[in-house]
Design a protein around this motif. Structure first.
Motif, PDB file in Angstrom:
ATOM      1  N   ALA A 111       0.851  -1.197   0.000  1.00  0.00           N
ATOM      2  CA  ALA A 111       0.000   0.000   0.000  1.00  0.00           C
ATOM      3  C   ALA A 111       0.885   1.244   0.000  1.00  0.00           C
ATOM      4  CB  ALA A 111      -0.915  -0.027   1.225  1.00  0.00           C
ATOM      5  N   GLY A 112       0.258   2.405   0.112  1.00  0.00           N
ATOM      6  CA  GLY A 112       0.996   3.659   0.193  1.00  0.00           C
ATOM      7  C   GLY A 112       1.267   4.258  -1.169  1.00  0.00           C
ATOM      8  N   ASP A 113       2.222   5.176  -1.225  1.00  0.00           N
ATOM      9  CA  ASP A 113       2.588   5.843  -2.474  1.00  0.00           C
ATOM     10  C   ASP A 113       2.889   4.801  -3.552  1.00  0.00           C
ATOM     11  OD1 ASP A 113       3.756   8.402  -3.890  1.00  0.00           O
ATOM     12  OD2 ASP A 113       5.267   6.829  -4.115  1.00  0.00           O
ATOM     13  N   GLU A 114       2.310   5.016  -4.758  1.00  0.00           N
ATOM     14  CA  GLU A 114       2.428   3.970  -5.786  1.00  0.00           C
ATOM     15  C   GLU A 114       3.865   3.740  -6.234  1.00  0.00           C
ATOM     16  OE1 GLU A 114      -0.464   3.769  -9.013  1.00  0.00           O
ATOM     17  OE2 GLU A 114       1.198   3.344 -10.373  1.00  0.00           O
ATOM     18  N   SER A 115       4.633   4.809  -6.440  1.00  0.00           N
ATOM     19  CA  SER A 115       6.000   4.600  -6.921  1.00  0.00           C
ATOM     20  C   SER A 115       6.840   3.882  -5.870  1.00  0.00           C
ATOM     21  CB  SER A 115       6.641   5.922  -7.333  1.00  0.00           C
ATOM     22  OG  SER A 115       6.753   6.791  -6.228  1.00  0.00           O
ATOM     23  N   GLU A 116       6.584   4.159  -4.586  1.00  0.00           N
ATOM     24  CA  GLU A 116       7.315   3.451  -3.530  1.00  0.00           C
ATOM     25  C   GLU A 116       6.864   1.991  -3.449  1.00  0.00           C
ATOM     26  OE1 GLU A 116       6.822   5.658   0.075  1.00  0.00           O
ATOM     27  OE2 GLU A 116       7.798   7.457  -0.724  1.00  0.00           O
ATOM     28  N   ALA A 117       5.563   1.751  -3.609  1.00  0.00           N
ATOM     29  CA  ALA A 117       5.064   0.373  -3.622  1.00  0.00           C
ATOM     30  C   ALA A 117       5.649  -0.396  -4.806  1.00  0.00           C
ATOM     31  CB  ALA A 117       3.539   0.373  -3.685  1.00  0.00           C
ATOM     32  N   ASN A 118       5.751   0.277  -5.947  1.00  0.00           N
ATOM     33  CA  ASN A 118       6.320  -0.376  -7.128  1.00  0.00           C
ATOM     34  C   ASN A 118       7.793  -0.723  -6.904  1.00  0.00           C
ATOM     35  OD1 ASN A 118       7.969   0.429  -9.899  1.00  0.00           O
ATOM     36  ND2 ASN A 118       6.311  -1.051 -10.191  1.00  0.00           N
ATOM     37  N   ALA A 119       8.540   0.159  -6.226  1.00  0.00           N
ATOM     38  CA  ALA A 119       9.948  -0.140  -5.941  1.00  0.00           C
ATOM     39  C   ALA A 119      10.057  -1.398  -5.078  1.00  0.00           C
ATOM     40  CB  ALA A 119      10.604   1.049  -5.247  1.00  0.00           C
ATOM     41  N   LYS A 120       9.133  -1.577  -4.128  1.00  0.00           N
ATOM     42  CA  LYS A 120       9.132  -2.787  -3.299  1.00  0.00           C
ATOM     43  C   LYS A 120       8.786  -4.013  -4.141  1.00  0.00           C
ATOM     44  CE  LYS A 120       7.896  -0.234   0.895  1.00  0.00           C
ATOM     45  NZ  LYS A 120       6.845   0.045   1.902  1.00  0.00           N
ATOM     46  N   ALA A 121       7.831  -3.842  -5.067  1.00  0.00           N
ATOM     47  CA  ALA A 121       7.450  -4.973  -5.935  1.00  0.00           C
ATOM     48  C   ALA A 121       8.626  -5.387  -6.821  1.00  0.00           C
ATOM     49  CB  ALA A 121       6.248  -4.573  -6.793  1.00  0.00           C
ATOM     50  N   ARG A 122       9.343  -4.405  -7.366  1.00  0.00           N
ATOM     51  CA  ARG A 122      10.507  -4.730  -8.210  1.00  0.00           C
ATOM     52  C   ARG A 122      11.608  -5.394  -7.392  1.00  0.00           C
ATOM     53  NH1 ARG A 122      12.807  -0.336  -9.541  1.00  0.00           N
ATOM     54  NH2 ARG A 122      11.346   1.313  -8.918  1.00  0.00           N
ATOM     55  N   ALA A 123      11.833  -4.895  -6.169  1.00  0.00           N
ATOM     56  CA  ALA A 123      12.873  -5.471  -5.318  1.00  0.00           C
ATOM     57  C   ALA A 123      12.519  -6.902  -4.923  1.00  0.00           C
ATOM     58  CB  ALA A 123      13.065  -4.600  -4.079  1.00  0.00           C
ATOM     59  N   ALA A 124      11.249  -7.129  -4.611  1.00  0.00           N
ATOM     60  CA  ALA A 124      10.827  -8.481  -4.239  1.00  0.00           C
ATOM     61  C   ALA A 124      10.975  -9.442  -5.417  1.00  0.00           C
ATOM     62  CB  ALA A 124       9.374  -8.453  -3.752  1.00  0.00           C
ATOM     63  N   ALA A 125      10.588  -9.002  -6.618  1.00  0.00           N
ATOM     64  CA  ALA A 125      10.730  -9.858  -7.802  1.00  0.00           C
ATOM     65  C   ALA A 125      12.195 -10.209  -8.037  1.00  0.00           C
ATOM     66  CB  ALA A 125      10.142  -9.153  -9.025  1.00  0.00           C
ATOM     67  N   ALA A 126      13.072  -9.213  -7.902  1.00  0.00           N
ATOM     68  CA  ALA A 126      14.503  -9.471  -8.102  1.00  0.00           C
ATOM     69  C   ALA A 126      15.037 -10.427  -7.052  1.00  0.00           C
ATOM     70  CB  ALA A 126      15.269  -8.150  -8.067  1.00  0.00           C
ATOM     71  N   ALA A 127      14.557 -10.293  -5.804  1.00  0.00           N
ATOM     72  CA  ALA A 127      15.034 -11.168  -4.733  1.00  0.00           C
ATOM     73  C   ALA A 127      14.602 -12.611  -4.972  1.00  0.00           C
ATOM     74  CB  ALA A 127      14.510 -10.665  -3.391  1.00  0.00           C
TER      75      ALA A 127
END
Length: 202
Positions: A14-30
């Motif tokens: 949740a929260g700011d979309e660009s920050e949420a997207n950064a978490k989604a990208r980091a999780a996918a990479a991990a």
């Protein structure tokens, strides 16, 4: 974390979309970097990361990853792209006016920004780029066009995008580029990957 199918799991922020997207990208990479047995793919989106696994894939670590994604994505460094374009978009004057700028002023600001590829979707090779200031967040056109030319550089909401092919579309047209975004014979077939940075030059 939600079960999204027999062998699929959806992580969400949740929260700011660009920050949420950064978490989604980091999780996918991990998840990709871990290369756990049975892992098939991890696909980031605006606020989510879809993880696909075959038989033998252990999904139990995903909840912890959702709660605490890595601050820096592991894996290859993102690439930096420079996209030359012609500012001949049919909506350029209107875009500039709605941003309280002249067309020249808008283009100076637009080309002075660095954008980040958040995710891909809509059509093969179409990347959603973050980095527009709030003053440039414009709604989609009230009436979508039946055909937007391939290579059109456009914006809508918080995103900048480039149409890889001629398709219907409702985004505001800034200009056009000759860069090819999708090539089935390429490796990878897409010009952009999530996390890459993009600058436009006119």
């Amino acid at each position: 974390m939600k079960q999204a199918g027999e062998r699929a799991w959806l992580l969400e922020w949740a929260g700011d979309e660009s920050e949420a997207n950064a978490k989604a990208r980091a999780a996918a990479a991990a998840v990709r970097a871990a290369a756990a047995p049975g892992f098939l793919d991890a696909v980031p989106s605006a606020r989510t990361c879809l993880v696909l696994g075959g038989p033998g894939f252990d999904a139990s670590p995903l909840a912890a990853l959702e709660a605490d994604p890595p601050a820096a994505p592991p894996g290859p460094a993102p690439r930096a792209h420079e996209i030359r374009f012609t500012p001949d978009g049919a909506d350029l004057d209107e875009i500039a006016s709605r941003c309280a700028l002249t067309p020249e002023g808008f283009l100076r600001a637009f080309t002075g920004l660095t954008y980040t590829v958040g995710f891909l979707g809509f059509t093969p090779g179409f990347a959603y780029l973050y980095g527009l200031p709030l003053a440039f967040h414009l709604p989609r056109r009230p009436s979508p066009r039946a055909a937007v030319p391939a290579g059109s550089v456009a914006l809508a909401g918080p995103y900048v995008g480039i149409y890889p092919g001629a398709t219907p579309g409702g985004w505001n047209l800034v200009g056009t580029t000759a860069r090819r975004l999708f090539d089935l014979r390429g490796d990878p077939p897409f010009l952009f990957s999530p996390g890459d940075t993009v600058r436009f030059t006119a």
